[in-house]
Design an enzyme around this catalytic site. Structure first.
Site, PDB file in Angstrom:
ATOM      1  N   ASP A 169       3.598   1.729   8.028  1.00  0.00           N
ATOM      2  CA  ASP A 169       2.354   0.975   7.885  1.00  0.00           C
ATOM      3  C   ASP A 169       2.464  -0.170   6.885  1.00  0.00           C
ATOM      4  O   ASP A 169       2.032  -0.078   5.735  1.00  0.00           O
ATOM      5  CB  ASP A 169       1.200   1.904   7.479  1.00  0.00           C
ATOM      6  CG  ASP A 169      -0.158   1.206   7.643  1.00  0.00           C
ATOM      7  OD1 ASP A 169      -0.175   0.061   8.122  1.00  0.00           O
ATOM      8  OD2 ASP A 169      -1.179   1.815   7.285  1.00  0.00           O
ATOM      9  N   ASP A 196       0.856  -1.192   0.000  1.00  0.00           N
ATOM     10  CA  ASP A 196       0.000   0.000   0.000  1.00  0.00           C
ATOM     11  C   ASP A 196       0.891   1.240   0.000  1.00  0.00           C
ATOM     12  O   ASP A 196       0.737   2.138   0.830  1.00  0.00           O
ATOM     13  CB  ASP A 196      -0.914  -0.023   1.227  1.00  0.00           C
ATOM     14  CG  ASP A 196      -2.064   0.971   1.120  1.00  0.00           C
ATOM     15  OD1 ASP A 196      -2.462   1.303  -0.008  1.00  0.00           O
ATOM     16  OD2 ASP A 196      -2.571   1.418   2.165  1.00  0.00           O
TER      17      ASP A 196
END
EC number: 2.7.11.1
Length: 332
Positions: free
Chosen positions: A223, A202
């Site tokens: 993340d 992502d």
């Protein structure tokens, strides 16, 4: 506790969970921008800032979460700028009242500018190093990008939702099916061969922190929650924006820098528009699936508006056109 629910995770439970690790918050909890999980920053009594991340219940297995943690720790050991979870008493994943969580050191930085060619060049070098380190093996428990079942699952989620206005349903699903068929056709017709490696998954501007320390600039990837197996281009294509000429310049900047540390397979360029279609469809289905979480209607109220779905019909048509265009090329 119902599926995917954070209703019982109040401030007192969060503090109790953190203190169960022998870490004692001294400040209040600052909620950070995360919808899938619940993430908070705080200062502890050692005067250091930490981030605690509570995983959405029933989304990942413990093995999948530990895949993420071990990946981050491996990258950190290779001097790749990421933020690994803290190891406390030999563990990285903890549980309190059925909520699984982990702890990180807090890092600062400003938003990455993906229209800044200097920063794109820096990121290209970082991703080259990242993939060099990540490509030594694949995840054991994480998924691998697989268009056909992902499209089927996303379409079913949208089909059973009540968000799409009745007057648009036939048009929307007709065009959605055209998009899916066009994407799968392009993939079937492509002769591209590529290695499947561990990915950030992502990699967009919101998951990159840009730091400037005097004369030294650096980017940090954060993340890894959506890490998975797939082609390297998945971690590059989301940096591309604007018209075709702008995207070719951005791509050339990224790949030239990437190849200072790792070989780039140009056959993967044919995957950019299929991957864009994949993200478009998965994003709509994700919002529909998470709508029972109060954070989603609060932050994505436009998702339930007729105007949004009218815009999606246009966006789908535009993406079908992009899929029919020749793939982007290097050598701008």
């Amino acid at each position: 506790m119902s599926s995917f629910n954070f209703s019982e995770l109040g401030p007192d439970m969060i503090l109790d969970a953190i203190e169960s690790l022998g870490v004692y918050p001294e400040s209040g909890l600052l909620a950070l921008n995360s919808y899938e999980n619940r993430v908070y920053q705080f200062r502890a009594d050692d005067q250091l800032k930490y981030v605690v991340k509570f995983y959405r219940p029933e989304r990942w297995t413990n093995e999948q979460i530990l895949d993420e943690h071990q990946f981050a720790l491996h990258l950190d050991s290779e001097d790749i700028p990421v933020v690994p979870p803290l190891v406390i008493n030999g563990e990285t994943l903890f549980e309190y009242n059925n909520y699984r969580f982990c702890l990180y050191n807090s890092v600062g930085g400003r938003m990455f500018e993906n229209d800044n060619l200097d920063q794109l060049e820096w990121l290209g070098r970082l991703l080259g190093r990242f993939h060099k380190a990540s490509g030594v093996k694949k995840f054991n428990n994480r998924s691998t990008i697989n268009f056909r079942p992902e499209f089927a699952e996303a379409r079913a989620e949208l089909q059973q939702s009540d968000f799409i206005p009745s007057y648009l349903k036939n048009t929307f699903f007709h065009d959605l099916d055209m998009l899916i068929d066009e994407t799968l056709t392009r993939l079937d017709q492509s002769s591209a061969e590529y290695d499947v490696i561990r990915l950030h998954g992502d990699c967009h501007a919101g998951n990159i922190l840009w730091q400037s320390n005097g004369d030294q600039d650096d980017a940090i990837l954060v993340d890894l929650d959506d890490c998975l197996n797939g082609p390297a281009i998945q971690d590059l294509w989301m940096m591309l924006n604007g018209d075709r000429q702008q995207q070719m310049l951005q791509l050339d900047t990224l790949v030239t820098a990437y190849e200072e540390f790792n070989e780039f397979n140009t056959a993967e360029l044919s995957l950019i528009e299929p991957l864009r279609a994949r993200r478009m469809v998965n994003y709509m289905a994700w919002l529909a699936k998470r709508w029972s979480d109060p954070a989603f209607p609060r932050n994505f109220s436009w998702f339930a508006s007729d105007k949004y779905w009218e815009q999606q019909v246009l966006a789908i048509k535009e993406q079908i056109y992009s899929l029919r265009e020749p793939p982007l090329k290097l050598g701008y």
